[in-house]
Design a protein around this motif. Structure first.
Motif, PDB file in Angstrom:
ATOM      1  N   HIS A  36       0.025  19.181  -4.973  1.00  0.00           N
ATOM      2  CA  HIS A  36      -0.809  19.185  -6.170  1.00  0.00           C
ATOM      3  C   HIS A  36      -0.227  20.203  -7.154  1.00  0.00           C
ATOM      4  O   HIS A  36      -0.138  21.395  -6.843  1.00  0.00           O
ATOM      5  CB  HIS A  36      -2.234  19.564  -5.758  1.00  0.00           C
ATOM      6  N   ASP A  38      -0.606  21.982 -10.633  1.00  0.00           N
ATOM      7  CA  ASP A  38      -1.574  22.294 -11.690  1.00  0.00           C
ATOM      8  C   ASP A  38      -0.847  22.704 -12.972  1.00  0.00           C
ATOM      9  O   ASP A  38      -0.219  23.759 -13.024  1.00  0.00           O
ATOM     10  CB  ASP A  38      -2.496  23.433 -11.229  1.00  0.00           C
ATOM     11  N   HIS A  69      -1.900  17.502 -11.854  1.00  0.00           N
ATOM     12  CA  HIS A  69      -3.235  17.673 -12.426  1.00  0.00           C
ATOM     13  C   HIS A  69      -3.055  18.348 -13.774  1.00  0.00           C
ATOM     14  O   HIS A  69      -2.757  19.542 -13.840  1.00  0.00           O
ATOM     15  CB  HIS A  69      -4.084  18.526 -11.460  1.00  0.00           C
ATOM     16  N   MET A  71      -4.250  19.951 -16.837  1.00  0.00           N
ATOM     17  CA  MET A  71      -5.357  20.627 -17.529  1.00  0.00           C
ATOM     18  C   MET A  71      -4.845  21.034 -18.897  1.00  0.00           C
ATOM     19  O   MET A  71      -4.622  22.209 -19.201  1.00  0.00           O
ATOM     20  CB  MET A  71      -5.826  21.840 -16.696  1.00  0.00           C
ATOM     21  N   ASP A 178     -11.259  19.123  -5.908  1.00  0.00           N
ATOM     22  CA  ASP A 178     -10.306  20.199  -6.203  1.00  0.00           C
ATOM     23  C   ASP A 178     -11.079  21.465  -6.553  1.00  0.00           C
ATOM     24  O   ASP A 178     -11.839  21.482  -7.521  1.00  0.00           O
ATOM     25  CB  ASP A 178      -9.425  19.761  -7.387  1.00  0.00           C
TER      26      ASP A 178
HETATM   27 ZN    ZN Z   1      -5.911  21.173  -9.616  1.00  0.00          ZN
END
Ligand code: ZN
Ligand code: DX5
Length: 239
Positions: A36, A38, A69, A71, A178
């Protein structure tokens, strides 16, 4: 609807890894289902991590598929570039997209799985009709931005409603959680219906990340129950 046991996927977050030694840190999680990654822009969330050039390098050396992911603000503009980098899965935040259906289709057209994330206070119900456009729904169980926060138990009903919606419509959509996943909270999240678990500190904070992954996976799988019969919605499969 095809019925088969649900698989429990563990995706360690490299947010808790040593950013100076990422290749070595990736080698420590070779038994994970995916890594994963980020990506934070210090705008959508009050933190800054890595951008596309570093993600592309991670993609080259990772022993497992990438689960990005994002953001970041303006997902419609930037997310397709991550799919172009050949990532297995790209997740954008619905709060950062003006056209989430169009964006999900673009990600799939570029060869990535399409994931959509919801901040804790973002309701899921307005988006249920677009489930067939998605491969994964990410229900944040902390406010996005930082690792090491406590799991928000108040999100459990949302996970249950997501599982009911996915099973009810027969679509092949994974439910990822998450934030704050530990050997304890993974049980509650799995019982509620999540099947893909991001864990940062609960993996990289342990002496053996590989053992931590196995232990988390066993706990999650057990929590599904021996008679779990749901669509087999594994997103991350090793080559
Ligand atoms: Zn995340
Ligand atoms: C938070 C990130 C998470 C975070 C999880 O915004 O999206 O992926 O790294 O870290 P833990 O597992 O420590 O809560």
């Amino acid at each position: 609807m095809s019925i088969s046991p649900l698989n429990c996927c563990i995706n360690p977050s490299i947010l808790s890894a040593d950013f100076v030694n990422l290749e070595a840190e990736l080698a420590r999680i070779s038994n994970a289902d995916a890594v994963h990654v980020d990506v934070m822009d210090n705008h959508f969330v009050p933190n800054l991590t890595i951008g596309l050039p570093v993600v592309e390098r991670i993609q080259k050396v990772s022993p497992v598929p990438l689960d990005a992911h994002l953001m970041i603000s303006n997902a419609d503009r930037w997310a397709p570039q991550f799919a172009d980098a050949g990532l297995s899965s790209v997740t954008f935040h619905v709060e950062a997209s003006d056209a989430p259906i169009k964006l999900a289709r673009e990600l799939r057209a570029r060869g990535s799985k399409a994931g959509m994330a919801l901040r804790p206070a973002t309701p899921m119900e307005p988006y249920l009709d677009m489930l067939p456009e998605l491969d994964m729904l990410l229900i944040m169980t902390v406010e996005p931005g930082f690792g090491g926060q406590a799991f928000l138990d108040v999100m459990l009903p949302k996970i249950r409603r997501a599982r009911a919606a996915v099973d009810g419509s027969g679509v092949d959509v994974a439910i990822q959680v998450d934030g704050g996943i530990t050997e304890e909270t993974i049980i509650r999240a799995a019982e509620a219906g999540a099947n893909v678990f991001v864990a940062g500190s609960a993996v990289y904070g342990k002496p053996s990340p590989e053992d931590a992954i196995e232990s988390l996976r066993a706990k999650g799988q057990l929590a599904f129950g021996p008679t779990a019969s749901r669509p087999n919605n594994v997103v991350f499969q090793q080559a």
